[in-house]
Design a protein around this motif. Structure first.
Motif, PDB file in Angstrom:
ATOM      1  N   ILE A 213      61.748  12.018 -33.630  1.00  0.00           N
ATOM      2  CA  ILE A 213      60.353  11.978 -34.369  1.00  0.00           C
ATOM      3  C   ILE A 213      59.364  12.743 -33.602  1.00  0.00           C
ATOM      4  O   ILE A 213      58.995  12.386 -32.466  1.00  0.00           O
ATOM      5  CB  ILE A 213      60.085  10.553 -34.764  1.00  0.00           C
ATOM      6  N   ALA A 214      58.797  13.349 -34.236  1.00  0.00           N
ATOM      7  CA  ALA A 214      57.587  14.252 -33.477  1.00  0.00           C
ATOM      8  C   ALA A 214      56.309  13.249 -33.521  1.00  0.00           C
ATOM      9  O   ALA A 214      55.927  12.468 -34.281  1.00  0.00           O
ATOM     10  CB  ALA A 214      57.105  15.395 -34.399  1.00  0.00           C
ATOM     11  N   ARG A 215      55.944  13.339 -32.149  1.00  0.00           N
ATOM     12  CA  ARG A 215      54.872  12.201 -32.082  1.00  0.00           C
ATOM     13  C   ARG A 215      53.711  12.960 -31.302  1.00  0.00           C
ATOM     14  O   ARG A 215      53.804  14.101 -30.755  1.00  0.00           O
ATOM     15  CB  ARG A 215      55.213  11.365 -30.707  1.00  0.00           C
ATOM     16  N   MET A 216      52.530  12.662 -31.486  1.00  0.00           N
ATOM     17  CA  MET A 216      51.349  12.956 -30.886  1.00  0.00           C
ATOM     18  C   MET A 216      51.410  13.137 -29.116  1.00  0.00           C
ATOM     19  O   MET A 216      52.100  12.181 -28.653  1.00  0.00           O
ATOM     20  CB  MET A 216      49.988  12.326 -31.203  1.00  0.00           C
ATOM     21  N   GLU A 217      50.827  14.110 -28.598  1.00  0.00           N
ATOM     22  CA  GLU A 217      51.032  14.256 -27.253  1.00  0.00           C
ATOM     23  C   GLU A 217      50.300  12.799 -26.589  1.00  0.00           C
ATOM     24  O   GLU A 217      49.234  12.351 -26.916  1.00  0.00           O
ATOM     25  CB  GLU A 217      50.306  15.488 -26.628  1.00  0.00           C
ATOM     26  N   GLY A 218      51.089  12.235 -25.768  1.00  0.00           N
ATOM     27  CA  GLY A 218      50.598  11.133 -25.009  1.00  0.00           C
ATOM     28  C   GLY A 218      51.007   9.836 -25.594  1.00  0.00           C
ATOM     29  O   GLY A 218      50.721   8.857 -24.970  1.00  0.00           O
ATOM     30  N   ASN A 219      51.396   9.892 -26.848  1.00  0.00           N
ATOM     31  CA  ASN A 219      51.573   8.683 -27.652  1.00  0.00           C
ATOM     32  C   ASN A 219      53.241   8.202 -27.482  1.00  0.00           C
ATOM     33  O   ASN A 219      54.145   8.882 -28.028  1.00  0.00           O
ATOM     34  CB  ASN A 219      51.395   8.656 -29.090  1.00  0.00           C
TER      35      ASN A 219
ATOM     36  N   ARG B 256      59.070   3.654 -36.841  1.00  0.00           N
ATOM     37  CA  ARG B 256      60.395   2.973 -36.795  1.00  0.00           C
ATOM     38  C   ARG B 256      61.039   2.772 -38.242  1.00  0.00           C
ATOM     39  O   ARG B 256      62.306   2.658 -38.355  1.00  0.00           O
ATOM     40  CB  ARG B 256      59.945   1.369 -36.524  1.00  0.00           C
ATOM     41  N   ARG B 257      60.030   2.769 -39.157  1.00  0.00           N
ATOM     42  CA  ARG B 257      60.935   2.927 -40.560  1.00  0.00           C
ATOM     43  C   ARG B 257      61.607   3.941 -40.937  1.00  0.00           C
ATOM     44  O   ARG B 257      62.586   3.834 -41.581  1.00  0.00           O
ATOM     45  CB  ARG B 257      59.488   2.542 -41.567  1.00  0.00           C
ATOM     46  N   LYS B 258      61.187   5.161 -40.504  1.00  0.00           N
ATOM     47  CA  LYS B 258      61.760   6.264 -40.530  1.00  0.00           C
ATOM     48  C   LYS B 258      63.139   6.195 -39.686  1.00  0.00           C
ATOM     49  O   LYS B 258      64.202   6.745 -40.306  1.00  0.00           O
ATOM     50  CB  LYS B 258      61.018   7.716 -40.142  1.00  0.00           C
TER      51      LYS B 258
END
Length: 127
Positions: free
Chosen positions: A101-107, A115-117
């Motif tokens: 899942i693509a996440r924002m940089e640093g997160n 989590r639901r996905k």
């Protein structure tokens, strides 16, 4: 008397390298997870011989095999594979892992929505 040769089922499963230890193979049998020629057995001491068909689960896969020979020891894998004939059709490899899942940089931690996905993806893989 050569046709009447039998070997304990837990020992044969261990020698054929279906289980890492004899106690794990005995647990499979005593748990009622093994069928010999279509009949459920719960005794690890039950005898098995050439020509018997075994059905049991190994992880998430149900194995159907025919006993070809009785082993004398727990040898290398090629020797163990000569003890049985696999009656299962060849199965495809396990499905590939879902894309991350693509996440924002640093997160680094997933959000509740992430989590639901993931749970939804895993649920559809099982079905």
């Amino acid at each position: 008397m050569a046709g009447d040769e039998k070997l304990r089922i837990d020992k044969w499963l261990w020698q054929a390298r279906f289980f890492k230890s004899r106690s794990l193979s005995a647990a499979c049998v005593t748990g009622g997870h093994l069928r010999i020629n279509g009949q459920r057995t719960v005794k690890a001491s039950h005898g098995v011989g050439p020509g018997d068909v075994l059905t049991f689960s190994q992880g998430q896969v149900v194995r159907v095999i025919r006993v070809e020979a009785l082993g004398t020891r727990r040898g290398p894998a090629p020797e163990a594979q000569a003890l049985y004939f696999d009656l299962d059709p060849p199965q495809d490899k396990a499905p590939a892992d879902p894309p991350p899942i693509a996440r924002m940089e640093g997160n680094a931690r997933p959000t509740k929505r992430d989590r639901r996905k993931l749970q939804q993806i895993r649920k559809t893989e099982i079905d």
